[in-house]
Design a protein around this motif. Structure first.
Motif, PDB file in Angstrom:
ATOM      1  N   PHE A 211      -5.317  -1.630   4.765  1.00  0.00           N
ATOM      2  CA  PHE A 211      -4.215  -0.734   4.387  1.00  0.00           C
ATOM      3  C   PHE A 211      -2.928  -1.105   5.119  1.00  0.00           C
ATOM      4  O   PHE A 211      -1.835  -1.079   4.540  1.00  0.00           O
ATOM      5  N   THR A 212      -3.059  -1.497   6.385  1.00  0.00           N
ATOM      6  CA  THR A 212      -1.878  -1.797   7.195  1.00  0.00           C
ATOM      7  C   THR A 212      -1.238  -3.111   6.792  1.00  0.00           C
ATOM      8  O   THR A 212      -0.018  -3.184   6.595  1.00  0.00           O
ATOM      9  N   ILE A 213      -2.032  -4.172   6.671  1.00  0.00           N
ATOM     10  CA  ILE A 213      -1.435  -5.479   6.369  1.00  0.00           C
ATOM     11  C   ILE A 213      -0.911  -5.543   4.948  1.00  0.00           C
ATOM     12  O   ILE A 213       0.042  -6.283   4.665  1.00  0.00           O
ATOM     13  N   THR A 214      -1.500  -4.765   4.033  1.00  0.00           N
ATOM     14  CA  THR A 214      -0.984  -4.761   2.662  1.00  0.00           C
ATOM     15  C   THR A 214       0.229  -3.859   2.505  1.00  0.00           C
ATOM     16  O   THR A 214       0.817  -3.805   1.430  1.00  0.00           O
ATOM     17  N   ALA A 215       0.594  -3.148   3.573  1.00  0.00           N
ATOM     18  CA  ALA A 215       1.835  -2.380   3.533  1.00  0.00           C
ATOM     19  C   ALA A 215       3.036  -3.310   3.631  1.00  0.00           C
ATOM     20  O   ALA A 215       4.037  -3.128   2.926  1.00  0.00           O
ATOM     21  N   LYS A 216       2.918  -4.325   4.485  1.00  0.00           N
ATOM     22  CA  LYS A 216       4.041  -5.228   4.715  1.00  0.00           C
ATOM     23  C   LYS A 216       3.487  -6.580   5.165  1.00  0.00           C
ATOM     24  O   LYS A 216       2.710  -6.643   6.122  1.00  0.00           O
TER      25      LYS A 216
ATOM     26  N   PHE B 181      11.245   2.572   1.948  1.00  0.00           N
ATOM     27  CA  PHE B 181      10.720   1.350   2.541  1.00  0.00           C
ATOM     28  C   PHE B 181       9.200   1.377   2.585  1.00  0.00           C
ATOM     29  O   PHE B 181       8.569   2.428   2.392  1.00  0.00           O
ATOM     30  N   SER B 182       8.621   0.226   2.906  1.00  0.00           N
ATOM     31  CA  SER B 182       7.164   0.129   3.007  1.00  0.00           C
ATOM     32  C   SER B 182       6.663   0.383   4.427  1.00  0.00           C
ATOM     33  O   SER B 182       5.452   0.413   4.656  1.00  0.00           O
ATOM     34  N   GLU B 183       7.565   0.587   5.384  1.00  0.00           N
ATOM     35  CA  GLU B 183       7.159   0.821   6.767  1.00  0.00           C
ATOM     36  C   GLU B 183       6.301   2.069   6.981  1.00  0.00           C
ATOM     37  O   GLU B 183       5.443   2.054   7.878  1.00  0.00           O
ATOM     38  N   PRO B 184       6.491   3.177   6.227  1.00  0.00           N
ATOM     39  CA  PRO B 184       5.686   4.372   6.525  1.00  0.00           C
ATOM     40  C   PRO B 184       4.184   4.134   6.504  1.00  0.00           C
ATOM     41  O   PRO B 184       3.473   4.541   7.420  1.00  0.00           O
ATOM     42  N   SER B 185       3.686   3.454   5.480  1.00  0.00           N
ATOM     43  CA  SER B 185       2.243   3.193   5.421  1.00  0.00           C
ATOM     44  C   SER B 185       1.804   2.272   6.543  1.00  0.00           C
ATOM     45  O   SER B 185       0.691   2.403   7.066  1.00  0.00           O
ATOM     46  N   ALA B 186       2.665   1.331   6.920  1.00  0.00           N
ATOM     47  CA  ALA B 186       2.315   0.435   8.021  1.00  0.00           C
ATOM     48  C   ALA B 186       2.198   1.210   9.331  1.00  0.00           C
ATOM     49  O   ALA B 186       1.270   0.982  10.122  1.00  0.00           O
TER      50      ALA B 186
ATOM     51  N   SER C 293       0.824  -1.211   0.000  1.00  0.00           N
ATOM     52  CA  SER C 293       0.000   0.000   0.000  1.00  0.00           C
ATOM     53  C   SER C 293       0.855   1.256   0.000  1.00  0.00           C
ATOM     54  O   SER C 293       0.380   2.342  -0.357  1.00  0.00           O
ATOM     55  N   GLN C 294       2.128   1.140   0.380  1.00  0.00           N
ATOM     56  CA  GLN C 294       3.033   2.286   0.315  1.00  0.00           C
ATOM     57  C   GLN C 294       3.213   2.763  -1.114  1.00  0.00           C
ATOM     58  O   GLN C 294       3.499   3.942  -1.348  1.00  0.00           O
ATOM     59  N   GLN C 295       3.019   1.884  -2.090  1.00  0.00           N
ATOM     60  CA  GLN C 295       3.138   2.289  -3.487  1.00  0.00           C
ATOM     61  C   GLN C 295       2.059   3.299  -3.877  1.00  0.00           C
ATOM     62  O   GLN C 295       2.266   4.120  -4.768  1.00  0.00           O
TER      63      GLN C 295
END
Length: 530
Positions: free
Chosen positions: A225-230, A186-191, A110-112
């Motif tokens: 949104f959270t789980i699809t971040a990472k 990284f993908s952490e921001p959206s998470a 989801s960070q994308q």
């Protein structure tokens, strides 16, 4: 003016400012707007003022950003990046050069979505390149401010209490351990933003006797949104389902028929109870089905290469190096004992098990389920794993990646500490690691006490339920990391456990205050703002 008159005047002024007592809707909205705008500005300043700060690359950036058709203006050279390089320029990717670990498999996050918006915003802000990570940081700062405002609206108690608790949330997100991710590849921001979004979503879900439809929708969206971040955050799903089903989500009809009917048999009674339970929760059950479906689909689309890396590390980086008898472990897994030569290797190393003639047989016999079962059937091993995990939790922040651009004048790998309140607290935990599980235990006890108090307002009990869910989520996240990748970059993988642990501090304080200042937790419910 006498002392009594002065105190009375101060009391009247406090009431006018809504600093004590239950605030009205207008006061709440005004305070929320100012708090949201203020924390947005704080985040922007701590990221940008005096030069941008963020986080360098460790090699994971390409899989996230190459689908957007960009490449770093300072490509990764195989070593942890000593500096931050926020500018990415246009580039055409071909074949296996894009994707997860050079496999060509698409990596989804989801960070994308955030980065795609940042790519559109980059030229608008006059930033260089096709995509500048500073644009993503600005977007996330505004999202962070909006969530702070929403928390002010949904938390119980007088305005000073709401603003104090949200200040705790703000200091956590702005801390150097977490804020640097907002300007990173990284993908952490959206998470992290997704985890923060779950807090007001759950407060909205439980602010009435029955779960609100708006809360069900917002909670479901936040979890997705959270789980699809990472992928590692899939561990949130059981806690999310518990939260959605905790209260009835459809108003139950009051059945007051006076006609006497024969009492059903015990078997029939249990079926009736189950039927009523299901009927009272059908909106939440639909949300759970959607959540499980999205989770299964997301897990199925994850690159197989990354799954192989995770479970390789679980055996050769975590299990065998910390085993009293690594050869016996290989036998128990059904693997060739000659693979002991690959102990402490990563999958891409020259001495990797994947480079041996026994690899195909290993892949057929050793499954993720077998690895987890082996850990669980050796509980003595879990103690050591848990201890190493706690040590990693006390070290938030990636010390091996630089925070500053190369032209900033800072030394390579220099780490910024512009706001480091939470980091200082975790430094104290490092001296006494046992304080971490004690914090978890104390927080969930306070949350459960508040959630179970019949005298408490719905909004106060919602805080208790939220607190319980936060501790359960961090506990599942902790063990999902320890039992999979384990010692492989453990500090980075524990970042979400760190974040949720930090949230325990303001939540535990709020629960304690509501429990022991019952006049506020018992006050009549006002119409909710919003």
């Amino acid at each position: 003016m006498t002392a009594y008159e002065a105190r009375a005047a101060l009391g009247r002024a406090a009431m006018r400012l809504r600093l004590v007592g239950e605030p009205d809707r207008r006061s709440v909205r005004t305070a929320a707007a100012f708090a949201g705008a203020g924390w947005t500005i704080v985040m922007l300043l701590r990221l940008m003022l005096g030069g941008v700060v963020g986080m360098g690359d460790n090699g994971d950036a390409v899989r996230l950003l190459c689908p957007l058709g960009v490449v770093s203006n300072h490509p990764w050279d195989g070593q942890p990046s000593a500096h931050l390089y926020p500018t990415w320029v246009s580039h055409d990717w071909y074949g296996e050069t894009c994707g997860a670990q050079g496999s060509g498999e698409q990596y989804y996050s989801s960070q994308q979505l955030v980065l795609a918006l940042a790519k559109v915003l980059t030229p608008v802000l006059g930033l260089p390149g096709a995509l500048d990570l500073r644009a993503a940081g600005a977007l996330l700062a505004f999202a962070f401010g909006a969530l702070i405002a929403l928390l002010v609206v949904l938390l119980p108690g007088p305005l000073w209490l709401r603003l104090t608790v949200t200040a705790g949330f703000g200091l956590i997100m702005c801390d150097s351990a977490f804020a640097g991710f907002l300007i990173s590849p990284f993908s952490e921001p959206s998470a992290l933003i997704g985890l923060l979004l779950l807090c007001p979503a759950l407060l909205l879900l439980w602010r009435r006797p029955d779960s609100s439809l708006g809360g069900i929708v917002l909670t479901t969206v936040a979890v997705i949104f959270t789980i699809t971040a990472k992928p590692q955050l899939i561990s949130l799903v059981p806690v999310a389902m518990l939260a959605l089903l905790w209260l009835p989500s459809a108003r139950r009809k009051d059945n007051r028929r006076k006609d006497k009917q024969p009492a059903p048999a015990a078997n029939g009674k249990s079926q009736q109870r189950l039927g009523r339970w299901l009927a009272a929760r059908w909106p939440a059950l639909i949300a759970c089905v959607v959540l499980c479906g999205v989770t299964a689909g997301f897990a199925a689309t994850q690159p197989k290469r990354l799954n192989q890396l995770v479970w390789y590390d679980a055996v050769f980086v975590e299990m065998l190096p910390h085993s009293p008898d690594p050869v016996a472990d290989l036998k128990a897994l059904g693997a060739d004992t000659r693979l002991i030569s690959a102990m402490n290797s990563r999958m891409n190393d020259l001495n990797s098990a994947a480079r041996t003639p026994y690899w195909d047989d290993y892949r057929q016999n050793v499954t993720p389920a077998k690895i987890v079962v082996h850990f669980l059937t050796n509980p003595g091993r879990l103690v050591g794993m848990g201890a190493r995990g706690i040590q990693a939790v006390t070290r938030p922040g990636l010390e091996y990646l630089g925070s500053y651009p190369a032209d900033s004048g800072h030394e390579p790998y220099a780490k910024e500490r512009r706001i480091a309140v939470v980091s200082a607290v975790f430094d104290g935990f490092r001296s006494v690691p046992a304080l971490v599980p004690l914090l978890w235990l104390g927080t969930i006890v306070l949350g459960a006490m508040l959630a179970s108090r019949a005298w408490a307002r719905h909004s106060a009990r919602a805080v208790g339920r939220l607190t319980v869910c936060v501790v359960l989520a961090l506990f599942l996240q902790f063990w999902s990391v320890v039992l999979t990748e384990g010692a492989s970059d453990l500090v980075k993988h524990m970042i979400f456990t760190d974040f949720l642990t930090a949230l325990c501090i303001p939540l535990a304080a709020l629960c304690f205050w509501l429990l022991y200042r019952r006049e506020h937790a018992m006050a009549p419910e006002r119409p909710q703002a919003g």
